[in-house]
Design an enzyme around this catalytic site. Structure first.
Site, PDB file in Angstrom:
ATOM      1  N   GLY A 181       0.886  -1.291   0.285  1.00 47.22           N
ATOM      2  CA  GLY A 181       0.030   0.082  -0.042  1.00 47.22           C
ATOM      3  C   GLY A 181       0.859   1.702  -0.423  1.00 47.22           C
ATOM      4  O   GLY A 181       1.458   0.930   1.085  1.00 47.22           O
ATOM      5  N   ARG A 199       1.107  -5.549  -5.855  1.00 49.13           N
ATOM      6  CA  ARG A 199       1.075  -6.530  -4.855  1.00 49.13           C
ATOM      7  C   ARG A 199       1.485  -7.782  -5.874  1.00 49.13           C
ATOM      8  O   ARG A 199       0.826  -7.311  -6.419  1.00 49.13           O
ATOM      9  CB  ARG A 199       0.128  -6.645  -4.102  1.00 49.13           C
ATOM     10  CG  ARG A 199      -0.534  -5.619  -3.233  1.00 49.13           C
ATOM     11  CD  ARG A 199      -1.664  -5.558  -2.449  1.00 49.13           C
ATOM     12  NE  ARG A 199      -2.108  -4.338  -1.733  1.00 49.13           N
ATOM     13  CZ  ARG A 199      -2.166  -3.884  -1.161  1.00 49.13           C
ATOM     14  NH1 ARG A 199      -0.913  -4.642  -0.069  1.00 49.13           N
ATOM     15  NH2 ARG A 199      -2.501  -2.957  -0.388  1.00 49.13           N
ATOM     16  N   ASP A 207       3.927  -4.456   6.525  1.00 51.46           N
ATOM     17  CA  ASP A 207       4.064  -6.032   6.845  1.00 51.46           C
ATOM     18  C   ASP A 207       4.854  -7.072   5.608  1.00 51.46           C
ATOM     19  O   ASP A 207       5.538  -7.195   5.374  1.00 51.46           O
ATOM     20  CB  ASP A 207       3.171  -6.185   8.003  1.00 51.46           C
ATOM     21  CG  ASP A 207       3.460  -7.032   8.424  1.00 51.46           C
ATOM     22  OD1 ASP A 207       4.172  -7.727   9.122  1.00 51.46           O
ATOM     23  OD2 ASP A 207       3.048  -8.000   7.999  1.00 51.46           O
ATOM     24  N   THR A 222       3.566   2.777   5.854  1.00 51.19           N
ATOM     25  CA  THR A 222       2.586   2.515   5.452  1.00 51.19           C
ATOM     26  C   THR A 222       1.273   3.176   6.283  1.00 51.19           C
ATOM     27  O   THR A 222       2.304   3.993   7.406  1.00 51.19           O
ATOM     28  CB  THR A 222       2.568   1.220   5.893  1.00 51.19           C
ATOM     29  OG1 THR A 222       1.285   0.297   6.348  1.00 51.19           O
ATOM     30  CG2 THR A 222       3.165   0.967   7.274  1.00 51.19           C
ATOM     31  N   ASP A 250      -0.776   1.987   8.250  1.00 53.18           N
ATOM     32  CA  ASP A 250      -1.152   0.886   8.997  1.00 53.18           C
ATOM     33  C   ASP A 250      -0.631   1.700  10.949  1.00 53.18           C
ATOM     34  O   ASP A 250      -1.383   0.956  11.658  1.00 53.18           O
ATOM     35  CB  ASP A 250      -1.694   0.287   8.485  1.00 53.18           C
ATOM     36  CG  ASP A 250      -2.173  -0.706   7.626  1.00 53.18           C
ATOM     37  OD1 ASP A 250      -3.660   1.113   7.256  1.00 53.18           O
ATOM     38  OD2 ASP A 250      -2.404  -1.369   6.509  1.00 53.18           O
ATOM     39  N   ASP A 292       1.819  -0.214  11.806  1.00 53.56           N
ATOM     40  CA  ASP A 292       1.857  -1.357  11.699  1.00 53.56           C
ATOM     41  C   ASP A 292       3.087  -2.517  11.764  1.00 53.56           C
ATOM     42  O   ASP A 292       2.775  -3.825  12.208  1.00 53.56           O
ATOM     43  CB  ASP A 292       0.766  -2.746  11.631  1.00 53.56           C
ATOM     44  CG  ASP A 292       0.513  -2.559  10.005  1.00 53.56           C
ATOM     45  OD1 ASP A 292       2.101  -2.052   9.473  1.00 53.56           O
ATOM     46  OD2 ASP A 292      -0.215  -3.524   9.349  1.00 53.56           O
ATOM     47  N   ARG A 343      -6.111  -2.523   8.444  1.00 50.43           N
ATOM     48  CA  ARG A 343      -6.192  -3.674   8.914  1.00 50.43           C
ATOM     49  C   ARG A 343      -5.688  -4.027   9.593  1.00 50.43           C
ATOM     50  O   ARG A 343      -6.593  -4.184  11.111  1.00 50.43           O
ATOM     51  CB  ARG A 343      -4.589  -4.275   8.398  1.00 50.43           C
ATOM     52  CG  ARG A 343      -4.968  -3.807   6.799  1.00 50.43           C
ATOM     53  CD  ARG A 343      -4.052  -5.290   5.636  1.00 50.43           C
ATOM     54  NE  ARG A 343      -3.186  -4.430   5.173  1.00 50.43           N
ATOM     55  CZ  ARG A 343      -1.522  -5.209   4.710  1.00 50.43           C
ATOM     56  NH1 ARG A 343      -1.544  -6.271   4.748  1.00 50.43           N
ATOM     57  NH2 ARG A 343      -1.180  -4.850   3.684  1.00 50.43           N
TER      58      ARG A 343
HETATM   59  P1  ADP Z   1       2.717  -4.450   2.612  1.00 51.91           P
HETATM   60  O1  ADP Z   1       4.112  -4.363   2.680  1.00 51.91           O
HETATM   61  O2  ADP Z   1       1.538  -2.882   2.844  1.00 51.91           O
HETATM   62  O3  ADP Z   1       1.576  -4.386   4.248  1.00 51.91           O
HETATM   63  P2  ADP Z   1       1.439  -6.283   1.539  1.00 51.91           P
HETATM   64  O4  ADP Z   1       1.004  -6.854   2.465  1.00 51.91           O
HETATM   65  O5  ADP Z   1       0.642  -6.069  -0.002  1.00 51.91           O
HETATM   66  O6  ADP Z   1       1.124  -4.760   1.104  1.00 51.91           O
HETATM   67  O7  ADP Z   1       2.583  -6.852   0.894  1.00 51.91           O
HETATM   68  C1  ADP Z   1       2.992  -6.156  -0.305  1.00 51.91           C
HETATM   69  C2  ADP Z   1       3.906  -7.240  -1.681  1.00 51.91           C
HETATM   70  O8  ADP Z   1       5.276  -8.470  -0.568  1.00 51.91           O
HETATM   71  C3  ADP Z   1       3.059  -8.581  -1.511  1.00 51.91           C
HETATM   72  O9  ADP Z   1       2.168  -8.531  -2.799  1.00 51.91           O
HETATM   73  C4  ADP Z   1       4.405  -9.703  -2.155  1.00 51.91           C
HETATM   74  O10 ADP Z   1       4.605  -9.624  -3.309  1.00 51.91           O
HETATM   75  C5  ADP Z   1       5.446  -9.306  -0.819  1.00 51.91           C
HETATM   76  N1  ADP Z   1       5.437 -10.496   0.448  1.00 51.91           N
HETATM   77  C6  ADP Z   1       4.028 -10.017   0.856  1.00 51.91           C
HETATM   78  N2  ADP Z   1       4.405 -11.117   1.749  1.00 51.91           N
HETATM   79  C7  ADP Z   1       4.936 -11.879   1.662  1.00 51.91           C
HETATM   80  C8  ADP Z   1       5.928 -13.152   1.768  1.00 51.91           C
HETATM   81  N3  ADP Z   1       5.659 -14.018   3.556  1.00 51.91           N
HETATM   82  N4  ADP Z   1       6.813 -13.815   1.427  1.00 51.91           N
HETATM   83  C9  ADP Z   1       7.399 -13.367   0.367  1.00 51.91           C
HETATM   84  N5  ADP Z   1       6.477 -12.023  -0.121  1.00 51.91           N
HETATM   85  C10 ADP Z   1       5.732 -11.252   0.724  1.00 51.91           C
END
Ligand code: ADP
Length: 273
Positions: free
Chosen positions: A10, A71, A102, A124, A126, A128, A170
């Protein structure tokens, strides 16, 4: 060194300030800095661009992320991450700075396990991420929400309404708590503090009997069907009620001073202090 920087997940106000800090601090230390377009997707697609002093000029005040974000759920698969690792090697990148939430940190951790030096910056709205009091983007989002609450309170008071405002976050209630306190909300409902609905309905009926003209309820996303809640309040409390889902408006806008400062502390990613 050759250092790559990306923004992922995000978007958040202040991400551009963080990229700028990485680029300019990198230059001071004599490193070459490359931007990766659209987060982990750009790593997999090999979309690297050289960033200069000029590339980040005027970026401190701009919302969003000029590098783009995405994402990429497939990044959880090792074979997909291997393509990213191969591209980083092909471009001779020595270290990667990831700016995101996260999920982005999880991705960075997995890359680290595959031998890539990574440093994460918490970007972010959030709030978090562990290890920091505030994340880049949170303060601006709080400002946006408070502005919305103030405006909704005006109309809520005029129409004798209960205004329900659903905010992002979230699994974290920080946006709701900070904005709810600043906006004088009667109820703040978060994952950490889920209010008993029956108790809330009783209180709202009491407000009506006391002759109060309005109330504001701030709720973290995904906890309630806020439109159904508004309907129930309208039908049972004597107040009319409306729900507003603030949505993506919370992510936009020019970063406030706190987020420009926090983003600029992205320089710590490179100077190690
Ligand atoms: P944010 O970083 O804002 O929390 P997301 O949760 O969508 O947003 O995570 C961003 C990107 O990070 C995901 O689209 C994915 O490409 C990568 N990602 C998330 N979790 C994992 C994981 N457990 N292992 C590898 N890549 C991950």
């Amino acid at each position: 060194m050759k250092i790559a920087v990306l923004t992922s997940g995000g978007d958040a106000p202040g991400m551009n300030a963080a990229i700028r800090a990485v680029v300019r601090t990198g230059q001071v230390y004599g490193h070459e800095v490359f931007g990766v377009k659209n987060g982990y997707k750009g790593l997999v697609d090999g979309e690297f661009i050289a960033l200069t002093h000029q590339s980040v000029s005027g970026m401190l005040s701009r919302g969003g992320t000029f590098l783009g974000t995405s994402r990429l759920p497939e990044f959880k698969e090792e074979k997909v991450r291997q393509i990213a690792v191969d591209n980083l090697k092909k471009f001779d990148i020595d270290a990667l700075v990831t700016i995101g939430g996260d999920g982005t940190y999880h991705g960075a951790m997995e890359l680290n396990k595959m031998g890539i030096k990574t440093i994460g910056l918490p970007g972010t709205i959030d709030n978090d991420i562990a290890g920091t009091d505030f994340t880049i983007g949170f303060a601006t989002a709080v400002e946006t929400i408070v502005d919305a609450i103030d405006k909704l309170r005006d109309t809520s008071n005029s129409h004798q309404r209960v205004s329900i405002i659903e905010v992002m976050g979230r699994r974290s209630g920080d946006l709701a708590v900070f904005a709810g306190i600043c906006g004088g909300a009667e109820f703040i409902i978060t994952p950490e503090n889920p209010v008993d609905k029956n108790h809330m309905m009783e209180e709202i009926r009491k407000y009506k009997n006391e002759g109060r003209r309005h109330a504001v309820v701030v709720i973290t996303e995904k906890l309630f069907d806020v439109h159904a809640l508004a309907k129930e309040i309208s039908e049972t409390s004597g107040f009319s009620s409306r729900a507003t889902v603030l949505g993506y408006i919370q992510r936009g806008g020019s970063p406030c001073p706190d987020d420009r400062i926090l983003g600029s502390l992205g320089s710590y990613a490179l100077n190690g202090k």
